[in-house]
Design a protein around this motif. Sequence first.
Motif, short mmCIF file in Angstrom:
data_model
loop_
_atom_site.label_atom_id
_atom_site.label_comp_id
_atom_site.label_asym_id
_atom_site.label_seq_id
_atom_site.Cartn_x
_atom_site.Cartn_y
_atom_site.Cartn_z
N SER A 1 -7.08 18.75 0.84
CA SER A 1 -6.71 19.47 -0.39
C SER A 1 -7.78 20.45 -0.86
O SER A 1 -7.78 20.86 -2.01
CB SER A 1 -6.44 18.46 -1.51
OG SER A 1 -7.64 17.73 -1.75
N PRO B 1 -2.63 16.25 0.45
CA PRO B 1 -1.73 16.55 -0.65
C PRO B 1 -1.70 18.03 -1.03
O PRO B 1 -0.83 18.43 -1.79
CB PRO B 1 -2.32 15.72 -1.80
CG PRO B 1 -3.78 15.67 -1.50
CD PRO B 1 -3.93 15.70 -0.02
N ASN C 1 -3.12 21.88 -2.56
CA ASN C 1 -3.52 22.33 -3.90
C ASN C 1 -2.63 23.53 -4.26
O ASN C 1 -1.71 23.87 -3.49
CB ASN C 1 -5.02 22.68 -3.94
CG ASN C 1 -5.41 23.80 -2.97
OD1 ASN C 1 -4.64 24.75 -2.76
ND2 ASN C 1 -6.60 23.70 -2.39
N ASN D 1 3.58 21.45 -0.21
CA ASN D 1 2.67 20.34 -0.51
C ASN D 1 3.44 19.03 -0.51
O ASN D 1 4.57 18.96 -1.01
CB ASN D 1 2.01 20.54 -1.88
CG ASN D 1 0.94 21.62 -1.85
OD1 ASN D 1 0.40 21.94 -0.79
ND2 ASN D 1 0.64 22.18 -3.00
N PRO E 1 3.13 15.10 -1.68
CA PRO E 1 2.29 14.28 -2.56
C PRO E 1 1.97 12.91 -1.97
O PRO E 1 2.34 11.88 -2.51
CB PRO E 1 3.14 14.15 -3.82
CG PRO E 1 4.55 14.28 -3.33
CD PRO E 1 4.52 15.17 -2.13
N LEU E 2 1.27 12.91 -0.83
CA LEU E 2 0.82 11.65 -0.23
C LEU E 2 -0.69 11.66 -0.19
O LEU E 2 -1.29 12.67 0.21
CB LEU E 2 1.35 11.54 1.21
CG LEU E 2 2.83 11.18 1.39
CD1 LEU E 2 3.23 11.31 2.85
CD2 LEU E 2 3.10 9.78 0.86
N PRO E 3 -1.35 10.56 -0.60
CA PRO E 3 -2.81 10.53 -0.54
C PRO E 3 -3.29 10.49 0.91
O PRO E 3 -2.59 9.97 1.79
CB PRO E 3 -3.18 9.25 -1.29
CG PRO E 3 -1.96 8.42 -1.33
CD PRO E 3 -0.78 9.33 -1.17
N ILE E 4 -4.48 11.03 1.13
CA ILE E 4 -5.06 11.13 2.48
C ILE E 4 -5.22 9.74 3.10
O ILE E 4 -5.14 9.57 4.31
CB ILE E 4 -6.41 11.86 2.39
CG1 ILE E 4 -6.18 13.30 1.91
CG2 ILE E 4 -7.17 11.83 3.70
CD1 ILE E 4 -7.42 14.01 1.47
N SER E 5 -5.44 8.72 2.26
CA SER E 5 -5.70 7.37 2.77
C SER E 5 -4.42 6.63 3.18
O SER E 5 -4.49 5.58 3.80
CB SER E 5 -6.43 6.57 1.69
OG SER E 5 -5.65 6.60 0.49
N ASP E 6 -3.25 7.19 2.87
CA ASP E 6 -1.99 6.50 3.16
C ASP E 6 -1.52 6.85 4.58
O ASP E 6 -0.57 7.62 4.78
CB ASP E 6 -0.93 6.91 2.12
CG ASP E 6 0.40 6.21 2.33
OD1 ASP E 6 0.48 5.29 3.19
OD2 ASP E 6 1.38 6.59 1.65
#
Length: 423
Positions: free
Chosen positions: A8, A32, A34, A43, A45-50
């Motif tokens: 992002s 996710p 920007n 974009n 909306p999923l976090p990088i860690s998921d």
Amino acid sequence: MKILVIGSGGREHALVWKLKQSPRVSEIFCAPGNAGIGMLATNVPLPISDHAGLVKFARAEGIDLTVVGPDDALAAGIVDHFEHAGLRIFGPAQAAARLESSKVFAKEFMQRHGIPTAASGHFTDSTAAHRFCQTSRYPLVIKADGLALGKGVIIAQTPWEAAQAVHTIMEERRFGAAGDRVVIEEFLTGQECSVHALVDGEHYMLFPAAQDHKQIFDGDQGPNTGGMGTFSPPDKLVTPEIVERIHREVMEPFMAGLKKDGLRFRGLLFPGLMITAEGPKVLEFNCRFGDPETQVLLPRLRNDLAELLEATIDGKLDTIQPAWDPRAAVCVVMASGGYPGSYSKGKKITGIEDAEALEGVTVFHAGTQWDDEKNLITAGGRVLGVTALGAGLGAAQARAYEAVERIHFEGATFRRDIGAKGL
Ligand SMILES: Nc1ncnc2c1ncn2[C@@H]1O[C@H](COP(=O)(O)OP(=O)(O)O)[C@@H](O)[C@H]1O
Ligand SMILES: [Mg+2]
């Protein structure tokens, strides 16, 4: 080809911007992302860690290639997750990403394969680390082993400061498990440069070098940041002779070392180098594109980036002729007031269109988002990377600052000397 970029920041905006120019690419998603990325890509909306969520999204959407921006995703094994699911992804697997995520692992790799680096000791025990500090020469550099958001390196001028550093990292555990081990190394004198190379396991393609400006204030004063600006090429520092030595002394032993150790590395290698009086020495290995280095390198790249990334995954980098724009590029980071300390968000940003109306100027977004009234607002420490190409470094610098003057948000902070050390 459908592409998913993960991240992002300004680096990811530059990757998306460059991939968008490829005739091979039909659609780009970014997770996710920007506000700036959202103008070029969708974009997600999923976090990088998921990782599971990202794999599921890539499958459902029929993504042909995923490109990973940030180091922590690689360290957490996102490449392994995608490959297990049969998905194509650009970046080293977790085992090879340890070259960045463990400084002890990287030092041992360098020592084993004769890659020039600072002399060092590695410690799992704070008592032994304290003892080593008492008998060392100063300044001395103390590094947490693991990823510590760029804050895990302390340069100690005195044994007292070194003891404090060992205490902070190993006993107080300010960086958590990243401080289970420390590297304590000799202080190197010289100027730093950033080197990028695509590595497919058999072959590598070296990019032109870049120079970062890590400190918040002009003249390299004040605390370190994620990077306040970059320029490329740094011809005064990285002369053709130094480039030759980077090939012979860093890249060739690196490639041979991968083979000897049976490490599979397909992705981008970014060694941070100190150019010392004795030649280039490796400070660290990064296993992904630099931020803000990417913002000056990709505008200079003439090749199709999608083709390069695929060739890297397929082990065919030798089939590609690299082509670079001879013009220089300068990226000036505009940050929120107070960064790298605490800062406020939600400041309205204006003037980006006026800045981009200037010839050769591209504004890469980092911490930006849209508010409910469709205003562009600040949403992070580093907000924008204002990048300009110019016939020479001086011209690129002048153009970048002309563009910066057209952009406004409350508290905007930037260095006024990006590129000056190259002139
Ligand atoms: N041996 C060294 N001698 C002098 N400066 C160093 C040395 N190692 C690191 N540094 C300084 O500290 C910064 C951060 O160190 P680095 O190893 O790149 O860790 P990280 O980027 O993970 O924080 C470097 O960019 C450099 O300015
Ligand atoms: Mg570094």
